[in-house]
Design an enzyme around this catalytic site. Structure first.
Site, PDB file in Angstrom:
ATOM      1  N   ASP A   7     -10.040   3.609 -61.462  1.00 48.86           N
ATOM      2  CA  ASP A   7      -9.421   3.903 -62.759  1.00 48.86           C
ATOM      3  C   ASP A   7     -10.369   4.581 -63.742  1.00 48.86           C
ATOM      4  O   ASP A   7     -10.308   4.341 -64.945  1.00 48.86           O
ATOM      5  CB  ASP A   7      -8.822   2.615 -63.367  1.00 48.86           C
ATOM      6  CG  ASP A   7      -7.962   1.889 -62.350  1.00 48.86           C
ATOM      7  OD1 ASP A   7      -7.132   2.571 -61.734  1.00 48.86           O
ATOM      8  OD2 ASP A   7      -8.151   0.685 -62.156  1.00 48.86           O
TER       9      ASP A   7
ATOM     10  N   HIS B 243      -3.235   7.254 -59.137  1.00 48.55           N
ATOM     11  CA  HIS B 243      -3.910   8.247 -59.970  1.00 48.55           C
ATOM     12  C   HIS B 243      -2.915   8.813 -60.978  1.00 48.55           C
ATOM     13  O   HIS B 243      -1.788   9.161 -60.628  1.00 48.55           O
ATOM     14  CB  HIS B 243      -4.493   9.365 -59.099  1.00 48.55           C
ATOM     15  CG  HIS B 243      -5.691   8.911 -58.309  1.00 48.55           C
ATOM     16  ND1 HIS B 243      -6.450   9.753 -57.547  1.00 48.55           N
ATOM     17  CD2 HIS B 243      -6.262   7.695 -58.197  1.00 48.55           C
ATOM     18  CE1 HIS B 243      -7.447   9.065 -56.990  1.00 48.55           C
ATOM     19  NE2 HIS B 243      -7.340   7.809 -57.368  1.00 48.55           N
TER      20      HIS B 243
HETATM   21  P1  IMP Z   1      -6.831  -4.200 -52.301  1.00 51.59           P
HETATM   22  O1  IMP Z   1      -7.520  -2.866 -52.226  1.00 51.59           O
HETATM   23  O2  IMP Z   1      -5.382  -4.103 -52.645  1.00 51.59           O
HETATM   24  O3  IMP Z   1      -7.104  -5.018 -51.070  1.00 51.59           O
HETATM   25  O4  IMP Z   1      -7.510  -5.003 -53.510  1.00 51.59           O
HETATM   26  C1  IMP Z   1      -8.856  -5.406 -53.503  1.00 51.59           C
HETATM   27  C2  IMP Z   1      -9.471  -5.267 -54.880  1.00 51.59           C
HETATM   28  O5  IMP Z   1      -9.612  -3.872 -55.195  1.00 51.59           O
HETATM   29  C3  IMP Z   1      -8.637  -5.859 -56.017  1.00 51.59           C
HETATM   30  O6  IMP Z   1      -9.517  -6.350 -57.017  1.00 51.59           O
HETATM   31  C4  IMP Z   1      -7.877  -4.647 -56.565  1.00 51.59           C
HETATM   32  O7  IMP Z   1      -7.496  -4.832 -57.895  1.00 51.59           O
HETATM   33  C5  IMP Z   1      -8.922  -3.571 -56.418  1.00 51.59           C
HETATM   34  N1  IMP Z   1      -8.369  -2.210 -56.286  1.00 51.59           N
HETATM   35  C6  IMP Z   1      -7.885  -1.622 -55.162  1.00 51.59           C
HETATM   36  N2  IMP Z   1      -7.511  -0.362 -55.415  1.00 51.59           N
HETATM   37  C7  IMP Z   1      -7.793  -0.121 -56.706  1.00 51.59           C
HETATM   38  C8  IMP Z   1      -7.644   1.029 -57.541  1.00 51.59           C
HETATM   39  O8  IMP Z   1      -7.219   2.106 -57.146  1.00 51.59           O
HETATM   40  N3  IMP Z   1      -8.046   0.866 -58.849  1.00 51.59           N
HETATM   41  C9  IMP Z   1      -8.559  -0.285 -59.310  1.00 51.59           C
HETATM   42  N4  IMP Z   1      -8.704  -1.378 -58.563  1.00 51.59           N
HETATM   43  C10 IMP Z   1      -8.328  -1.301 -57.268  1.00 51.59           C
HETATM   44 MG    MG Z   2      -6.005   3.943 -60.669  1.00 46.98          MG
END
Ligand code: IMP
Ligand code: MG
Length: 352
Positions: free
Chosen positions: A27, A57
């Site tokens: 982000d 995004h």
């Molecule tokens: P997962 O990728 O859904 O397994 O989540 C694992 C960790 O990564 C969590 O804390 C999510 O909030 C974070 N996370 C995964 N993708 C993003 C993203 O695109 N932006 C921000 N946090 C992310």
């Molecule tokens: Mg994002």
């Protein structure tokens, strides 16, 4: 003869293939930076790397707000060819929705080796206490789908009937574009400190998220990369659990205009001030050659919509100049608003 050839190769060298990668916890504004480059540089090819639809995004272009979770952010340039690299997980439902919404039919290629997220992966991600509560994942099925990929039982894009029309050979397309000196942007997702290898384990996503991983995701070797642009937001945010040094309260974040909500999950993002230490480590891990800073207008409202460095007030200008001195990497792009084109672009004057 050989040495003459080598000289010719160097002579043709130009900044053509850039990797855009997140320097924080995701982000950072990669969607904004990629969409800006796609339009400004008339990008020929924009390839998406990263984990999968857990990333959202945001692109704001000509007053319209778009959120993309599978297709590359450069879709706003109608002549850009769009690729999804084999490293990326595909949720066919989400992908088809975006294809219908964002008129990319005919110019999107999904690599035949992309792994497929199935309904059972999403259920597992949401029902597993450890994943949903302790790690607080996005619940999009990415982690469990990676597990099946590693176990070598996953379905691939070439097995999915609904993807038939768009499946292709992404490494072949992107490498021939690079060889033809076309402008190529590789768009990484998540952020450096969500990396399975380099992040705050176990509070990380399910794979590496640095620039090297992004190259691997799309099938480009490191020798073909001209620039690694690491994107930092002017403050830090994080969704889900895990350490966040200097975290401020939601009330304070709101007061400072730093209160944000997740693109994918809608969860409130935690906030903290910019960390030079984290930024330096991120620059190291990614081999950054350029730095982009987004949301300067959040720290300095007077910076809103400014497009030239000399039109910035003294304070925001000093912030950028001092930061560049400390980071020791040129800050070439500075975001001053949500619109793709709200950008101070110093690439030319800094030799890029
Ligand atoms: P997962 O990728 O859904 O397994 O989540 C694992 C960790 O990564 C969590 O804390 C999510 O909030 C974070 N996370 C995964 N993708 C993003 C993203 O695109 N932006 C921000 N946090 C992310
Ligand atoms: Mg994002």
């Amino acid at each position: 003869m050989d040495s003459i050839n080598i000289i010719f190769v160097r002579y043709n060298w130009i900044n053509m293939l850039d990797v855009v990668v997140g320097g924080g916890y995701g982000d950072e504004g990669k969607g904004k930076v990629v969409s800006y480059l796609a339009i400004k540089d008339k990008v020929a090819v924009n390839a998406r790397a990263g984990v999968g639809p857990n990333a959202g995004h945001t692109v704001i272009y000509e007053g319209k707000n778009y959120k993309v979770r599978q297709i590359p952010s450069g879709f706003v340039n109608p002549s850009a060819k769009l690729l999804i690299g084999s490293g990326v997980l595909i949720d066919p439902e989400i992908l088809m929705k975006e294809i219908n919404e964002f008129s990319v039919t005919g110019r999107l290629v999904v690599d035949s080796h992309c792994s497929i997220i199935e309904p059972a992966h999403k259920e597992a991600d949401r029902n597993d206490e450890y994943l949903s509560k302790k790690i607080s994942t996005t619940g999009t099925g990415c982690g469990p789908a990676q597990v099946d990929r590693v176990k070598r039982v996953a379905k691939q894009a070439h097995d999915a009937e609904s993807l038939k029309e768009m499946v292709g050979d992404v490494p072949e397309i992107i490498n021939s574009a690079a060889d033809n000196k076309e402008r190529v942007i590789i768009e990484a997702t998540q952020g450096t400190f969500l990396s399975l290898y380099h992040g705050s384990y176990p509070f990380v996503t399910s794979k590496d998220t640095t620039a090297s991983a992004a190259c691997s995701d799309v099938g480009i070797g490191p020798g073909k990369v001209d620039n690694v642009i690491v994107v930092f937001k002017s403050f830090l945010t994080r969704v889900g659990n895990g350490p966040l040094e200097g975290e401020i309260s939601p009330a304070e974040a709101k007061q400072l205009n730093m209160l944000e909500f997740g693109t994918v999950t809608g969860r409130q993002r935690r906030a903290a001030p910019f960390s030079k230490e984290l930024a330096k480590r991120s620059i190291m891990l990614n081999g950054a050659t350029q730095v982009a800073i987004t949301k300067l207008d959040t720290l300095y409202p007077s910076a809103a919509g400014v497009k030239r460095m000399d039109a910035l007030g003294e304070e925001p200008r000093a912030f950028i100049e001092n930061l560049e001195k400390e980071l020791k990497v040129p800050i070439t792009l500075v975001g001053t608003g949500g619109e793709a084109e709200d950008m101070i672009d110093m690439r030319k004057e800094k030799g890029f």
